[in-house]
Write a protein that holds these residues in place. Structure first.
Motif, short mmCIF file in Angstrom:
data_model
loop_
_atom_site.label_atom_id
_atom_site.label_comp_id
_atom_site.label_asym_id
_atom_site.label_seq_id
_atom_site.Cartn_x
_atom_site.Cartn_y
_atom_site.Cartn_z
N ASP A 131 6.91 15.50 -8.15
CA ASP A 131 7.89 14.49 -8.45
C ASP A 131 9.39 14.91 -7.54
O ASP A 131 9.50 15.91 -7.36
CB ASP A 131 8.12 14.40 -9.99
CG ASP A 131 7.11 14.01 -10.80
OD1 ASP A 131 6.34 13.14 -10.26
OD2 ASP A 131 6.94 14.38 -12.07
N HIS A 185 5.24 9.12 -13.45
CA HIS A 185 6.32 8.56 -12.73
C HIS A 185 5.91 7.89 -11.51
O HIS A 185 5.43 8.56 -10.47
CB HIS A 185 7.41 9.50 -12.44
CG HIS A 185 7.96 10.34 -13.45
ND1 HIS A 185 8.62 9.97 -14.54
CD2 HIS A 185 7.60 11.71 -13.68
CE1 HIS A 185 8.78 10.87 -15.53
NE2 HIS A 185 8.41 11.88 -14.92
N PHE A 206 6.59 5.56 -8.22
CA PHE A 206 7.53 5.56 -7.13
C PHE A 206 8.38 4.44 -6.70
O PHE A 206 7.73 3.22 -7.04
CB PHE A 206 6.92 6.19 -6.01
CG PHE A 206 6.79 7.63 -5.67
CD1 PHE A 206 7.96 8.23 -4.96
CD2 PHE A 206 5.88 8.32 -6.49
CE1 PHE A 206 7.79 9.72 -4.70
CE2 PHE A 206 5.89 9.61 -6.14
CZ PHE A 206 6.84 10.36 -5.59
N LEU A 207 9.48 4.45 -6.20
CA LEU A 207 10.05 3.48 -5.39
C LEU A 207 10.11 3.39 -4.18
O LEU A 207 10.88 4.70 -3.86
CB LEU A 207 11.39 2.71 -6.31
CG LEU A 207 11.99 1.42 -5.94
CD1 LEU A 207 10.92 0.46 -6.64
CD2 LEU A 207 13.35 1.44 -6.68
N ASN A 208 9.73 2.78 -3.33
CA ASN A 208 9.83 3.18 -1.74
C ASN A 208 10.52 2.24 -0.89
O ASN A 208 10.32 0.75 -1.26
CB ASN A 208 8.34 3.43 -1.14
CG ASN A 208 7.60 4.64 -1.74
OD1 ASN A 208 7.00 4.51 -2.81
ND2 ASN A 208 7.85 5.76 -1.39
N THR A 240 11.49 7.82 -4.19
CA THR A 240 11.94 8.45 -5.30
C THR A 240 11.01 8.20 -6.56
O THR A 240 10.53 6.94 -6.65
CB THR A 240 13.31 7.88 -5.64
OG1 THR A 240 13.93 8.65 -6.93
CG2 THR A 240 13.74 6.52 -5.82
N ASN A 241 11.00 9.09 -7.44
CA ASN A 241 10.16 8.60 -8.66
C ASN A 241 10.89 9.42 -9.97
O ASN A 241 10.42 9.46 -10.87
CB ASN A 241 8.76 8.93 -8.53
CG ASN A 241 8.43 10.31 -8.72
OD1 ASN A 241 9.18 11.33 -8.32
ND2 ASN A 241 7.25 10.77 -9.16
N LYS A 292 15.96 4.96 -9.98
CA LYS A 292 15.25 5.06 -8.69
C LYS A 292 16.01 4.25 -7.71
O LYS A 292 16.22 4.51 -6.62
CB LYS A 292 13.72 4.41 -8.70
CG LYS A 292 13.01 5.66 -9.52
CD LYS A 292 11.60 5.00 -9.97
CE LYS A 292 10.99 5.51 -11.15
NZ LYS A 292 9.68 5.09 -11.42
N GLU A 293 16.47 2.90 -8.15
CA GLU A 293 16.90 2.04 -7.28
C GLU A 293 18.45 2.83 -6.86
O GLU A 293 18.79 2.66 -5.51
CB GLU A 293 17.32 0.53 -8.04
CG GLU A 293 17.92 -0.34 -6.89
CD GLU A 293 17.92 -1.67 -7.50
OE1 GLU A 293 18.77 -2.53 -7.06
OE2 GLU A 293 17.04 -2.17 -8.37
N ASN A 349 19.09 5.79 -6.50
CA ASN A 349 18.60 6.94 -5.62
C ASN A 349 18.56 6.33 -4.36
O ASN A 349 19.07 6.98 -3.19
CB ASN A 349 17.52 7.60 -6.15
CG ASN A 349 17.65 8.32 -7.54
OD1 ASN A 349 18.93 8.49 -7.83
ND2 ASN A 349 16.53 8.68 -8.09
#
Length: 150
Positions: free
Chosen positions: A93, A51, A53-55, A10-11, A15-16, A18
């Motif tokens: 995005d 933006h 990402f958080l992966n 998610t970006n 994010k966390e 999501n």
């Protein structure tokens, strides 16, 4: 029972939240989440964006067949707010992306679903989290462990 591995990203937005929402919905509809990686901040891959990402990666036990898993995760993406999928290597995005990486050691090549995910081993943002939760898991085509592919 089959072990299924997902890559999550998610970006946009919180994010966390999501990622946690996606994991919760996967557990409700697909199966028990048996492992979840840490969340990794990463740069966009394949396109430019301001933006980051958080992966993450998750392993889920399921009784569902692969196409059912795919359809359920696509439904979850839409519910969380994803309005379109990347097409033809054009990325953008996104509020959430749930990639089905591996379904046991199944090798599948259909227009709708390719397993293992054909680009997973080329993406550090996938392999880092995946190697964290399954370092000794062997890629069914490349015959290498996830930690080796990382």
């Amino acid at each position: 029972m089959m072990y299924v591995y997902f890559g999550l990203g998610t970006n946009l937005g919180d994010k966390e939240h999501n990622l946690r929402l996606a994991v919760r919905k996967i557990e409700e509809r697909v199966g028990k989440v048996v492992s979840l990686s840490a969340f990794y901040a990463t740069a966009p891959w394949g396109f430019s964006s301001e933006h980051t990402f958080l992966n993450a990666a998750a392993c889920v036990e399921t009784l569902l067949p692969p196409l059912s898993v795919l359809h359920l995760t696509q439904e979850i993406e839409r519910e969380i707010g994803r309005t379109h999928k990347s097409v033809g290597g054009v990325y953008s995005d996104r509020v959430i992306d749930i990639d089905l990486l591996l379904y046991g050691d199944l090798v599948l090549d259909t227009p709708e679903l390719k397993l293992p995910h054909p680009l997973m081993h080329e993406r550090r943002f996938v392999m880092g989290p995946l190697a964290e939760i399954a370092p000794d898991l062997v890629h069914p085509i490349l015959k290498k462990k996830m930690r080796e592919l990382l």
